[in-house]
Design an enzyme around this catalytic site. Sequence first.
Site, PDB file in Angstrom:
ATOM      1  N   GLU A 252       0.817  -1.214   0.000  1.00 41.88           N
ATOM      2  CA  GLU A 252       0.000   0.000   0.000  1.00 41.88           C
ATOM      3  C   GLU A 252       0.845   1.255   0.000  1.00 41.88           C
ATOM      4  O   GLU A 252       0.326   2.351   0.149  1.00 41.88           O
ATOM      5  CB  GLU A 252      -0.900   0.006   1.249  1.00 41.88           C
ATOM      6  CG  GLU A 252      -1.991  -1.024   1.206  1.00 41.88           C
ATOM      7  CD  GLU A 252      -2.700  -1.006  -0.121  1.00 41.88           C
ATOM      8  OE1 GLU A 252      -3.281   0.037  -0.457  1.00 41.88           O
ATOM      9  OE2 GLU A 252      -2.639  -2.009  -0.851  1.00 41.88           O
ATOM     10  N   SER A 383       0.046   6.483  12.470  1.00 41.00           N
ATOM     11  CA  SER A 383      -0.001   7.928  12.718  1.00 41.00           C
ATOM     12  C   SER A 383       1.210   8.594  12.059  1.00 41.00           C
ATOM     13  O   SER A 383       2.199   7.939  11.734  1.00 41.00           O
ATOM     14  CB  SER A 383       0.026   8.203  14.220  1.00 41.00           C
ATOM     15  OG  SER A 383       1.325   7.960  14.728  1.00 41.00           O
ATOM     16  N   ASN A 384       1.128   9.892  11.869  1.00 42.26           N
ATOM     17  CA  ASN A 384       2.228  10.581  11.199  1.00 42.26           C
ATOM     18  C   ASN A 384       3.505  10.552  12.045  1.00 42.26           C
ATOM     19  O   ASN A 384       4.606  10.670  11.509  1.00 42.26           O
ATOM     20  CB  ASN A 384       1.807  12.004  10.834  1.00 42.26           C
ATOM     21  CG  ASN A 384       0.857  11.997   9.637  1.00 42.26           C
ATOM     22  OD1 ASN A 384       0.286  10.947   9.291  1.00 42.26           O
ATOM     23  ND2 ASN A 384       0.700  13.138   8.994  1.00 42.26           N
TER      24      ASN A 384
END
Lengths: 397, 372
Positions: A252, A383-384
């Site tokens: 992905e 999460s970033n």
Amino acid sequence: MPQFASDGMRALFTAEEMSFRQEVRAFVAANLPAEIASKLMGGLHPGRADVETWTRILHERGWAAYSWPEEYGGPGFSPVERYIFEDECARAGAPELVPFGLKMVAPVIMKYGDDRQKAHYLPRIARLDDFWCQGYSEPGSGSDLASLKTRAVLEGDRYIVDGQKVWTTSAHEADWIFCLVRTSKEGKRQNGITFLLIDLKSPGITIRPIITLDGKHEINEVWFEGVEVPVENRVGEEGKGWTYAKYLLEHERLNFGGMGFCKRELARLKAMAAETMRGGRPVLDDPGFKLRLEALEAELLAVDMTNLRFLREVAAGRENALQAPVLKIISSEIQQTISELQTRALGSRALAFNPQGTASNTPHHYAAENYCNMRKTTIYAGSNEIQRNIAAKGILG
Amino acid sequence: MNLAAEIDAGDGLPVLFEPDDTLDMFKDMVGRALGDLGQADWSAISAVLKELGLFEALLPASRGGYGGARLASLVCDRLGEAGLATPFTVSWAAIGRFLNTIEGSGPRLDEIAAGLNEGSALATLAMHETDALPASRDFETRLRHVGERWEIDICKRMIPFAAQADWLFVPATTESGAAALVVLGRDAFSDALRPYDLIDGTPAADLDITGLALSDENILLFGKEADAALREMRNMLCAALCAEAVGAMRAMVTATRDYLGMRRQFGQVLSDFQALRHRFIDMEIVLTKAETMAALASAAVDNGAGGADEALVDKCRYIVIRSAWAVSQEAMQMHGAIGMASETPLGAYFKRLLALSLWFGDEDEALLAQTR
């Protein structure tokens, strides 16, 4: 020495890609139901029925499983063709197809599933006979996913699953969930994780809604109490689930873009700014807003072109440690920036609360609600902060 | 800056930022009382404030009170921190305090002021019309003479606490283009309200009425006096909203501190990660500046007899709003998904700060206000 064209010009897309874009555009214009498009163009989120309708229309054309190779019934689009396809669909107001089935569990089944699993699940995912959701996060295990505790014990020909998943997007609309479960506490914790496919109709599963701050029911808690899962629903080997989940992330790596969605929301932003008056003139003519809009358009161009650049690089075999985490970070942040500027454009006119059209105070653009909702993009799918860890590990070691 | 000059000049004025025992005592009392109350409706909150003697304390010093935007803002700060969106801000911090500064302006105003000072009545101000910004002149709401009497065509949007209000203050424009300030009792407007909730839970309503007949006592002020009154109430409201925002920000910073100290990932608490420690301290820095500027905004209102320094109020508003966006987004991100669940309080603060930030326009608007 490389030979440059005499005029030095470069195109973003090949002639074939441009004609593919025209083909997709024409198909979407002719086939996307107007009521779905107008709903999304108005800022509402699609429901399962909308996604089903659109998936079936694309399926007729052979494009529902647009990210799949031909051997599994996909159209075999190149990465850039996929980008173009998503761009055209989203900009026209088409709903995103269910990513949990098409882009997440399907590639894992293709790579690690057995022949029965491939034959049974893949066609059903493509047609959206089965709506999938993802069972990864748990109350104590989000960013630190490998600490997950949901337990699966093999008893004869079935696993008995006990535990809890949380923040599960669409579980209340879904038929199946793919889960990472713990089958062993021995050794390295990543090695005790197994990848299971679970029918959500199984006895012992309870789904409880979590209402988010925007008033929407999108995520859920999923509880498992003595849930029996046939061993044939295990993908690959026991204890290899972490490897498969990582493969999924790899697969992905360049799928996060959402550039078509961003362009649609940018168009909505301009429409909001044109119709909203601030200080006696349209917000679109306000000097402060104009600067922010110019800056946003420059940022979006940078993100979009970086996305395209990464696709070209990867297609040429030039992968690197920055591409996937950087694309996730910049794409999620630009989505938030757009929703923030929509809210700023409407100003006080954004404040009437209308969670997904349940109140009657229309017309309503759902800008403030979506601004709240979009906080999720820098939290979900790794999460970033985790993305920065991945990028730093890749570069700094 | 005028404010600094005035304070430097001394004149026996208390010095800004010097700790004040009386105010600190109020702050503790109000904070504790609201904390005990939890999520409550206005009648319960106002009963508590009444018991604390707060409505008397809000009276001007000349009438035995402690007066001042500073005290009103202190209450707003505590309400903001407790996560309560209440009519206190518009009714007492803005309208009540204004009425007390123009004491003796006529029987109707005195009657309204008396009700507010007792804590028994509630007033609100219709600030928004079609425009996203609150209107300050050339209102779409028109006041005109019809024969011997006055009629008004009202078109107002997003009036806070309109359905709860006993009195509605309505800015309007006369046929000659002058400003007018009209007040209506609830019988005149309550049936025509179109109520809805704002994203932070504040009840609001739109109001359109055509040809409403008025008597002389409905019309409070005309022309320059009406302009000055509206500016004054607006400045007071700005200072009060800054204080509420600071309270809400503090609640988010505190929640983030607690969460970082408790949540474990990768074998340690989040507050052990250097990257998160720095981000948390950046939130504290932003909050600190916002607290300073909210205090300065109240002082600008208190010091500005006959008109606050609006450029100063706008600077304060700019810093506070900018901080509100930053703190609310960062607190949400540091919490992760749990912050987005409506069963945790974080989302409510996030939405409260969003509403407070957009009421008078965003921080760009605070900057542009002085260039228009």
